[in-house]
Design an enzyme around this catalytic site. Sequence first.
Site, PDB file in Angstrom:
ATOM      1  N   ARG A 139     -18.158  -1.661   9.961  1.00 14.45           N
ATOM      2  CA  ARG A 139     -16.848  -1.518  10.399  1.00 14.45           C
ATOM      3  C   ARG A 139     -16.639  -0.143  10.850  1.00 14.45           C
ATOM      4  NH1 ARG A 139     -13.041  -3.422   5.642  1.00 14.45           N
ATOM      5  NH2 ARG A 139     -11.819  -1.470   6.121  1.00 14.45           N
ATOM      6  N   ARG A 152     -21.849  -1.066   3.656  1.00 15.00           N
ATOM      7  CA  ARG A 152     -21.151  -2.157   3.977  1.00 15.00           C
ATOM      8  C   ARG A 152     -21.427  -2.733   5.133  1.00 15.00           C
ATOM      9  NH1 ARG A 152     -14.818  -2.888   3.069  1.00 15.00           N
ATOM     10  NH2 ARG A 152     -14.898  -1.208   3.991  1.00 15.00           N
ATOM     11  N   ARG A 209       0.961  -1.220   0.014  1.00 17.65           N
ATOM     12  CA  ARG A 209       0.093  -0.118   0.163  1.00 17.65           C
ATOM     13  C   ARG A 209       1.071   1.323   0.052  1.00 17.65           C
ATOM     14  NH1 ARG A 209      -5.150  -1.720   2.473  1.00 17.65           N
ATOM     15  NH2 ARG A 209      -6.349   0.112   2.947  1.00 17.65           N
TER      16      ARG A 209
HETATM   17  P1  AP5 Z   1      -8.439  -2.477   4.637  1.00 16.83           P
HETATM   18  O1  AP5 Z   1      -9.237  -3.417   5.523  1.00 16.83           O
HETATM   19  O2  AP5 Z   1      -7.644  -3.070   3.577  1.00 16.83           O
HETATM   20  O3  AP5 Z   1      -9.648  -1.555   3.991  1.00 16.83           O
HETATM   21  P2  AP5 Z   1      -9.566  -0.804   2.558  1.00 16.83           P
HETATM   22  O4  AP5 Z   1      -8.324  -0.836   1.600  1.00 16.83           O
HETATM   23  O5  AP5 Z   1     -10.019   0.488   2.761  1.00 16.83           O
HETATM   24  O6  AP5 Z   1     -10.355  -1.562   1.677  1.00 16.83           O
HETATM   25  P3  AP5 Z   1     -12.015  -2.114   1.827  1.00 16.83           P
HETATM   26  O7  AP5 Z   1     -11.868  -3.492   2.986  1.00 16.83           O
HETATM   27  O8  AP5 Z   1     -12.616  -0.782   2.769  1.00 16.83           O
HETATM   28  O9  AP5 Z   1     -12.725  -2.191   0.690  1.00 16.83           O
HETATM   29  P4  AP5 Z   1     -12.463  -3.593  -0.444  1.00 16.83           P
HETATM   30  O10 AP5 Z   1     -11.831  -3.112  -1.481  1.00 16.83           O
HETATM   31  O11 AP5 Z   1     -11.777  -4.624   0.373  1.00 16.83           O
HETATM   32  O12 AP5 Z   1     -13.911  -3.745  -0.645  1.00 16.83           O
HETATM   33  P5  AP5 Z   1     -15.102  -4.731  -0.347  1.00 16.83           P
HETATM   34  O13 AP5 Z   1     -14.874  -5.928  -1.134  1.00 16.83           O
HETATM   35  O14 AP5 Z   1     -15.237  -4.913   1.045  1.00 16.83           O
HETATM   36  O15 AP5 Z   1      -7.726  -1.597   5.487  1.00 16.83           O
HETATM   37  C1  AP5 Z   1      -8.379  -0.926   6.723  1.00 16.83           C
HETATM   38  C2  AP5 Z   1      -7.340  -0.309   7.510  1.00 16.83           C
HETATM   39  O16 AP5 Z   1      -6.251  -1.021   7.890  1.00 16.83           O
HETATM   40  C3  AP5 Z   1      -6.549   0.988   6.758  1.00 16.83           C
HETATM   41  O17 AP5 Z   1      -7.123   2.039   6.618  1.00 16.83           O
HETATM   42  C4  AP5 Z   1      -5.066   0.971   7.521  1.00 16.83           C
HETATM   43  O18 AP5 Z   1      -5.195   1.684   8.696  1.00 16.83           O
HETATM   44  C5  AP5 Z   1      -4.860  -0.386   7.925  1.00 16.83           C
HETATM   45  N1  AP5 Z   1      -4.193  -0.965   6.611  1.00 16.83           N
HETATM   46  C6  AP5 Z   1      -4.601  -2.255   5.991  1.00 16.83           C
HETATM   47  N2  AP5 Z   1      -3.617  -2.823   5.147  1.00 16.83           N
HETATM   48  C7  AP5 Z   1      -2.603  -1.949   5.334  1.00 16.83           C
HETATM   49  C8  AP5 Z   1      -1.112  -1.662   4.750  1.00 16.83           C
HETATM   50  N3  AP5 Z   1      -0.799  -2.530   3.775  1.00 16.83           N
HETATM   51  N4  AP5 Z   1      -0.389  -0.830   5.307  1.00 16.83           N
HETATM   52  C9  AP5 Z   1      -0.892   0.126   6.182  1.00 16.83           C
HETATM   53  N5  AP5 Z   1      -2.091   0.297   7.016  1.00 16.83           N
HETATM   54  C10 AP5 Z   1      -2.976  -0.925   6.270  1.00 16.83           C
HETATM   55  O19 AP5 Z   1     -16.530  -4.091  -0.859  1.00 16.83           O
HETATM   56  C11 AP5 Z   1     -17.064  -2.811  -0.322  1.00 16.83           C
HETATM   57  C12 AP5 Z   1     -18.644  -2.813  -0.409  1.00 16.83           C
HETATM   58  O20 AP5 Z   1     -18.980  -2.876  -1.646  1.00 16.83           O
HETATM   59  C13 AP5 Z   1     -19.073  -4.064   0.271  1.00 16.83           C
HETATM   60  O21 AP5 Z   1     -20.263  -3.842   0.790  1.00 16.83           O
HETATM   61  C14 AP5 Z   1     -19.548  -5.065  -0.904  1.00 16.83           C
HETATM   62  O22 AP5 Z   1     -20.615  -5.987  -0.738  1.00 16.83           O
HETATM   63  C15 AP5 Z   1     -19.421  -4.059  -2.030  1.00 16.83           C
HETATM   64  N6  AP5 Z   1     -19.358  -4.518  -3.313  1.00 16.83           N
HETATM   65  C16 AP5 Z   1     -18.118  -5.225  -3.704  1.00 16.83           C
HETATM   66  N7  AP5 Z   1     -18.042  -5.373  -4.988  1.00 16.83           N
HETATM   67  C17 AP5 Z   1     -19.283  -4.998  -5.462  1.00 16.83           C
HETATM   68  C18 AP5 Z   1     -19.672  -4.631  -7.016  1.00 16.83           C
HETATM   69  N8  AP5 Z   1     -18.946  -5.112  -7.851  1.00 16.83           N
HETATM   70  N9  AP5 Z   1     -20.911  -4.161  -7.165  1.00 16.83           N
HETATM   71  C19 AP5 Z   1     -21.663  -3.566  -6.070  1.00 16.83           C
HETATM   72  N10 AP5 Z   1     -21.251  -3.790  -4.758  1.00 16.83           N
HETATM   73  C20 AP5 Z   1     -19.696  -4.413  -4.553  1.00 16.83           C
END
Ligand code: AP5
Length: 243
Positions: free
Chosen positions: A176, A143, A97
Site C-alpha cells: 500500500r 503487509r 475514527r
Molecule cells: P485504513 O485502510 O482504514 O487503514 P488503517 O486504519 O491505518 O488500518 P490498516 O488497514 O493499515 O490496518 P488494519 O488494522 O486493517 O490491519 P490489517 O488487517 O491490514 O485507512 C487508510 C487511510 O484512509 C487513512 O489513513 C485515512 O487517510 C483514510 N481513512 C480511512 N477511514 C477513514 C475515516 N473513517 N475517516 C477519515 N479518513 C479515513 O493487518 C496489518 C498486517 O498485519 C497485515 O500484513 C496482516 O497480515 C498482519 N496481521 C494481522 N493480524 C495479525 C496477527 N494477529 N498476527 C500477525 N500478523 C497479523
Amino acid sequence: MTEENSRTVGPLILVGPPGAGKGTQAKRIAERYGIPQISTGDILRDNVVRGTRLGMQAKSIMARGELVPDDLVCDMVASRLRQADCERGFILDGFPRTAAQAGWLDAFFEHEFFDNAHRGKCLPIVIRIDVDYNQLLLRLTGRRSCQTCGRIYNVHSQPPRVDELCDVDGSRLVTRNDDREEVIVERLAAYQAQTRPVADYYERKGRLVSVNGDLPVEDVTAQVVRVIEDHSAVEAGKPASGA
Ligand code: AP5
C-alpha cells in the site's frame, strides 16, 4: 444456510491503530456470519483508483497519512449502510475514527435504524484490537495485499505460498502507498490524536470491549467471536459465557 448465516449480528465496530488487524479480522468475521465488511479505507482506495471526485479529494490526504474530512466519509458511509446487504448486520472497519464521526453514527443509527422494523434497536458492539507499538510497525512494513480479491498477507507472519503472488487468484501482491515508514508515523500519530478518543467515547457508554491483538490471527478471531456470541446471548436473554 447455517444458524450463524441467518441471524442478525452486531452491528460490529472494529477500532484499533493502523496495522492492528482490523481488516484481517473483519474479513474472517464477515465470512463466518455472512455479513458485509465496510472498510472506509478500502472504499476510499477504490475511489482513488477509479479517479472519482471523492477519490481525487482523498488521494493526497491519504498519501500523507492524514484523515479524510468527516463530511466526505460520513456521506460515503451513509450510502453504503443504506444498501440492502446491511439489513442483517455489518462490520465497520476503520469507521468511526473521530469524535465527530462517532456522534454522527449514533445519530444515524437512531434515526435510520431504530425506526427500522426488522432491527428494532441498534446498539453496536465496539471491539478495540490492542497491539504492541513495535509489532504494529513490523506488521505495516511487511503487509502485502491482493488488489483483485482484497486478501491481506504479511511477509513475516502470513506469507503467500508463492512469493509475491496471491494464493487465491495468482495476482501480483502490492504494497500500500501509505505503508511507507514516514507515512506510517503520521498515521499512528493521527490514531493517537483523533481515534483513541473514539474508543474512550464508547468506553464511557459501556460499549467497548478490548481484545488482545498480539496473538495469532486465529486466536484473535476466537476472542472476537466470543464477544459477538456473548452479546447475542445477552440480547436473547440468555447467560453470557463470562469469558
Ligand atoms: P485504513 O485502510 O482504514 O487503514 P488503517 O486504519 O491505518 O488500518 P490498516 O488497514 O493499515 O490496518 P488494519 O488494522 O486493517 O490491519 P490489517 O488487517 O491490514 O485507512 C487508510 C487511510 O484512509 C487513512 O489513513 C485515512 O487517510 C483514510 N481513512 C480511512 N477511514 C477513514 C475515516 N473513517 N475517516 C477519515 N479518513 C479515513 O493487518 C496489518 C498486517 O498485519 C497485515 O500484513 C496482516 O497480515 C498482519 N496481521 C494481522 N493480524 C495479525 C496477527 N494477529 N498476527 C500477525 N500478523 C497479523
